[in-house]
Structure formats: structure tokens, C-alpha cells
Write a protein that holds these residues in place. Structure first.
Motif, PDB file in Angstrom:
ATOM      1  N   ALA A   1     -16.960   1.451 -13.317  1.00 50.58           N
ATOM      2  CA  ALA A   1     -17.908   2.556 -13.137  1.00 50.58           C
ATOM      3  C   ALA A   1     -18.874   2.310 -11.991  1.00 50.58           C
ATOM      4  N   THR A   2     -19.077   1.040 -11.613  1.00 52.02           N
ATOM      5  CA  THR A   2     -19.991   0.739 -10.512  1.00 52.02           C
ATOM      6  C   THR A   2     -19.376   1.046  -9.153  1.00 52.02           C
ATOM      7  N   LEU A   3     -18.066   1.340  -9.116  1.00 51.44           N
ATOM      8  CA  LEU A   3     -17.398   1.668  -7.860  1.00 51.44           C
ATOM      9  C   LEU A   3     -17.741   3.092  -7.436  1.00 51.44           C
ATOM     10  N   ALA A   4     -17.979   3.275  -6.155  1.00 53.05           N
ATOM     11  CA  ALA A   4     -18.208   4.619  -5.640  1.00 53.05           C
ATOM     12  C   ALA A   4     -16.917   5.425  -5.777  1.00 53.05           C
ATOM     13  N   PRO A   5     -16.961   6.629  -6.354  1.00 49.57           N
ATOM     14  CA  PRO A   5     -15.739   7.421  -6.515  1.00 49.57           C
ATOM     15  C   PRO A   5     -15.233   7.939  -5.171  1.00 49.57           C
ATOM     16  N   PRO A   6     -13.920   8.089  -5.042  1.00 53.53           N
ATOM     17  CA  PRO A   6     -12.876   7.784  -6.030  1.00 53.53           C
ATOM     18  C   PRO A   6     -12.622   6.280  -6.131  1.00 53.53           C
ATOM     19  N   ALA A   7     -12.388   5.824  -7.353  1.00 51.86           N
ATOM     20  CA  ALA A   7     -12.229   4.386  -7.594  1.00 51.86           C
ATOM     21  C   ALA A   7     -10.776   3.940  -7.551  1.00 51.86           C
ATOM     22  N   ALA A   8      -9.851   4.868  -7.385  1.00 50.43           N
ATOM     23  CA  ALA A   8      -8.416   4.560  -7.459  1.00 50.43           C
ATOM     24  C   ALA A   8      -8.025   3.432  -6.511  1.00 50.43           C
ATOM     25  N   GLY A   9      -7.378   2.414  -7.065  1.00 50.82           N
ATOM     26  CA  GLY A   9      -6.862   1.302  -6.281  1.00 50.82           C
ATOM     27  C   GLY A   9      -7.852   0.201  -5.986  1.00 50.82           C
ATOM     28  N   LYS A  10      -9.144   0.470  -6.114  1.00 50.94           N
ATOM     29  CA  LYS A  10     -10.147  -0.523  -5.752  1.00 50.94           C
ATOM     30  C   LYS A  10     -10.204  -1.672  -6.762  1.00 50.94           C
ATOM     31  N   MET A  11      -9.974  -1.334  -8.048  1.00 44.89           N
ATOM     32  CA  MET A  11     -10.065  -2.365  -9.069  1.00 44.89           C
ATOM     33  C   MET A  11      -8.913  -3.364  -8.959  1.00 44.89           C
ATOM     34  N   ALA A  12      -7.775  -2.931  -8.443  1.00 41.44           N
ATOM     35  CA  ALA A  12      -6.646  -3.854  -8.263  1.00 41.44           C
ATOM     36  C   ALA A  12      -7.027  -4.981  -7.310  1.00 41.44           C
TER      37      ALA A  12
END
Length: 460
Positions: A253-264
């Protein structure tokens, strides 16, 4: 994507769906879970949530299983947790692409599983994890301080609970940092600190094990098959606790949206650190002390009788690194509790540091840390606390729910291997969690009979 922004609302959301940015009254999201970070910020948060001073318990976990089963279990949990976290991130990305951006684990579970009781189940388990980790971190910090103090002043008057009070006061002050995102630089320092003290402990253990008068290396297990089985499950529960975090959605949730792929990317950074720290600490500590290793391997390096088995400067520097990182650990794991508090106590229409929001924040966060510090002083069972939290908290949230959420949200065909692999892991770790909880609570009860409350020693 259907032409919509990834965090736009949809006409009909499932129960529990959350779009924090569209709800200005959600003070928990507005103040605590600010979505401003990059993938490497999330990597810092995730590394702090997983790679902490609990790494010092890994030799103790191997003590309950021996070399073969211990290293095998460590490797299995390594890959299973990486797999589970990757699947959970995929589920979060999938929901976001369909207009349902979740910033809380409890709301993600309630949305997909469609059951009100699941919402409260996750809230309860997360509260258990956060409180248990906070208690264990304070206890470990106090224990490390006592180790250093007793080395400098063997007959000094200060007791374990004095050091626990000191740590609690420091955490009370630091707990006033308002948001998860504001911890990004602290958590970068935390990543470097965990690498530092792990290296120092590994060097100390190899040096201790190579001494001419080193303690006799005994890797034997209990002669009772029943005790060996319970000890093994308790050790697996410790591994689950050490690898667990239970707050991945809140970190994402702390990632600026869109977060897709960043958590990987964040996961790869985190698990690179895990590989070097966990295996080196586990192998060196168990090799040096065998079945006599303490739940805190630093205690094994500084035995009650006889000289220290590592240079004082090395142990002192390791303790300093551990203490500094424990402050970051306490801050990270308190964020969910603080988010829940501020969602119900703060007013998002007023400033974060307005009198209306500042006073409740100071009071509630202070009371929370006092409670954790009091429990750490009253019940100093560090190894047992880690095992119980792992079995009751981390196994359900990190080993079972991510797979269930993936199968229900992504809906892989039953003809695909991933569906049955997920189902198999869920069944196996449900059994492990139940047995681990029984064995961990059993050991906690046994240890509780060994001494009085507010003991001056941490029981293994």
C-alpha cells in the motif's frame, strides 16, 4: 484495465473492497498508509519486516531438528514464503487492475472470501503478530543490553526489566513518526544493520567453534521420539515466524499507484538479503554450539561461566547494530496497530499534526508500547514467544491465506498444477500450524513453571 485508472472505483464492489484515496474520512489510510513509495522503498520495508534480530534464533531452530531436517526445512520455508508472497502480490495487482485497490490485508481477505468473519479473523491474527513481534523485539533488545552490561559490570545492580524499560521509552519516542512511508530511510539503514550484525555474529561463531577449548559440539536430539517430534514442529513454527511478516498488503500500500510489478522487485531485493543472512547465521551458530545453543546465539557467545568466546568489541558492536535495527522493527510492526487506532480516533479533515490528531496519537501509541514493554518484562520467554507467534499468527497469514486468495481470485483451472500445488501447501501447513501451536504452547507452559514473573533471565 478496461480503460479505467487502476485505482478507480467500480459501480459494484465486493464487500470489504477498499479504495482509500476515494474515502477522505479514512484517517488510517490518509495519515499512516500513504501511497508515495517506490519499489526499493517497499524492499526496505519488507526486508525490515522479515530480516530482523530473530535471525539470532535460527541456530536454536536447527537445534530442535538437527542438520539434515533443519537445513531442509529452512530451504523449504525459504521457497514457500517467496512463492506465497509473490502470489499475494499478484492477487493485489489483479484486484487493482479491476478497480479494487486494497491497502489492508483484512479488507483483501474479506473482499475475496466474502465473509464478515474473515475480516475479524485477519484483524485478530494481525494484532497477535504485531503485539507478539513487538513484545519479542523489546525483550530481545533488553536481553542484548543486559548481556553487554553484565560483561562490563558483572555485579551491577540493574536487572533485565530495567533494560526493557529503557527500550520501551525509546520506542515510545520513535513511535510518534506519523506514517509508514516516513520510515523508508530508517528501513534502508535497517537493511545495512542486519547485514552488519549477521556478519559479526557469523565471524564470532566460527571463531568460537574453532577455539582449542571450544565447547564440545553435540548435535544429538532427544532420545524420546515424542519429544523429537514436538521439538521439530516447534522449530518449524520458529522458522515460520522468522520468515513471516503478515503485513505485505500494507507494505504494498505504500507504493505509489499503479503498484503492478513493483512488489516483485521488492521481493527479490528482500530475499537476496535473506539468503545471505539466514543461512550464514543458522549454519555458523549451530555448528559452533550444537544442542547447547541458546535462543539468542549472542548468549552462547557470552556464557555465564568462563570468558567470552568472541572479542568484546565484536559482541559490543553486534549488540549496537541489533539495538538500532530493533527500533526499526518495532516501528514497522506497529504500523498496522497505529493505522487501526487512527482510523477510529483521528479526523482526516484536520492536519496530521493538528492538536485534534496529535494528542490522541501520542496517548494511544504510548499506551500500546507500554503494554508491550510490560508483557516483555513479565514473561521473558524469547524463543517460546517466537514459536507461538509463528504457529498462531504467521502460518495462517503467510502460508495459507495467500494461496487460498489466489485460487479464489485468479481461479486457475483445476487441471493446472498450480491449483493443486497451492492446495497441497495449504493442507500441509494447516497441519504443521496446528501441531506447531500445540507444541509451542506446551513448551511455553513448561518454561513458565521454571521461574517467577519478571525474571532476570530469558528462558530458552
Amino acid at each position: 484495465m478496461n480503460g479505467k485508472p487502476p485505482y478507480a472505483s467500480v459501480p459494484e464492489e465486493k464487500p470489504g473492497a477498499c479504495n482509500a484515496k476515494s474515502d477522505p474520512a479514512d484517517a488510517g489510510a490518509t495519515f499512516v498508509l500513504q501511497s508515495k513509495g517506490t519499489w526499493y522503498h517497499a524492499g526496505f520495508h519488507l526486508t525490515t519486516a522479515i530480516v530482523g534480530p530473530t535471525v539470532l534464533t535460527l541456530p536454536y531452530a536447527l537445534r530442535g531438528m538437527g542438520w539434515a531436517l533443519g537445513l531442509t526445512s529452512l530451504t523449504v520455508v525459504f521457497f514457500v514464503t517467496y512463492y506465497n508472497y509473490a502470489l499475494m502480490s499478484t492477487v493485489l495487482d489483479h484486484c487493482e487492475s479491476h478497480g479494487r485497490r486494497h491497502i489492508r490485508f483484512r479488507e483483501l481477505a474479506a473482499d475475496i472470501l466474502g465473509s464478515g468473519w474473515m475480516f475479524y479473523f485477519v484483524v485478530t491474527v494481525q494484532a497477535t503478530i504485531n503485539t507478539g513481534v513487538s513484545i519479542g523485539s523489546i525483550l530481545l533488545a533488553g536481553d542484548c543490553l543486559q548481556i553487554m552490561y553484565s560483561e562490563l559490570y558483572p555485579d551491577g545492580p540493574l536487572k533485565l526489566y530495567h533494560f526493557i524499560i529503557i527500550v520501551t521509552v525509546v520506542l515510545i519516542l520513535l513511535s510518534q513518526l506519523p506514517s509508514f512511508h516516513s520510515l523508508r530511510h530508517i528501513n534502508l539503514a535497517s537493511l545495512l544493520l542486519c547485514l552488519g550484525y549477521t556478519l559479526l555474529v557469523v565471524v564470532g561463531c566460527f571463531r568460537a567453534g574453532a577455539l582449542k577449548d571450544a565447547p564440545r559440539k553435540d548435535y544429538s536430539l532427544s532420545s524420546s521420539e515424542y519429544d523429537r517430534a514436538l521439538n521439530a514442529f516447534s522449530s518449524i513454527a520458529i522458522l515460520a515466524s522468522v520468515f513471516g511478516n503478515g503485513i505485505l498488503p500494507e507494505i504494498q500500500a505504500t507504493l505509489a499507484p499503479p503498484a503492478a510489478g513493483k512488489m516483485a522487485k521488492a521481493l527479490r531485493l528482500c530475499y537476496l538479503v535473506i539468503f545471505f543472512t539466514f543461512y550464514s547465521a543458522a549454519i555458523s551458530g549451530y555448528w559452533a554450539f550444537g544442542s547447547q545453543v541458546s535462543s539468542n546465539v549472542l548468549e552462547s557467545l557470552m556464557p555465564d561461566s568462563g570468558p567470552s568466546l568472541a572479542p568484546t568489541w565484536l559482541l559490543g558492536l553486534a549488540v549496537v547494530f541489533v539495538l538500532l535495527q530493533l527500533l526499526a522493527i518495532g516501528l514497522v510492526y506497529s504500523q498496522v496497530a497505529y493505522e487501526i487506532m487512527e482510523k477510529n480516533s483521528a479526523d482526516s479533515t484536520q492536519g496530521m499534526f493538528s492538536k485534534r490528531n496529535l494528542i490522541p496519537r501520542i496517548i494511544l501509541r504510548t499506551l500500546y508500547m507500554i503494554f508491550c514493554g510490560f508483557m516483555a518484562a513479565m514473561l521473558p520467554f524469547f524463543g517460546d514467544i517466537v514459536a507461538v507467534v509463528g504457529a498462531i499468527g504467521f502460518i495462517p497469514l503467510d502460508f495459507i491465506l495467500p494461496l487460498l486468495l489466489y485460487n479464489m481470485e485468479i481461479r486457475p483451472s483445476r487441471g493446472k498444477p498450480i491449483y493443486w500445488m497451492n492446495l497441497s501447501i495449504m493442507v500441509i501447513f494447516t497441519i504443521v500450524g496446528i501441531i506447531g501451536a500445540v507444541s509451542s504452547v506446551r513448551k511455553l507452559v513448561i518454561d513458565a513453571n521454571q521461574f517467577k514473573l519478571f525474571s532476570n533471565n530469558v528462558i530458552d
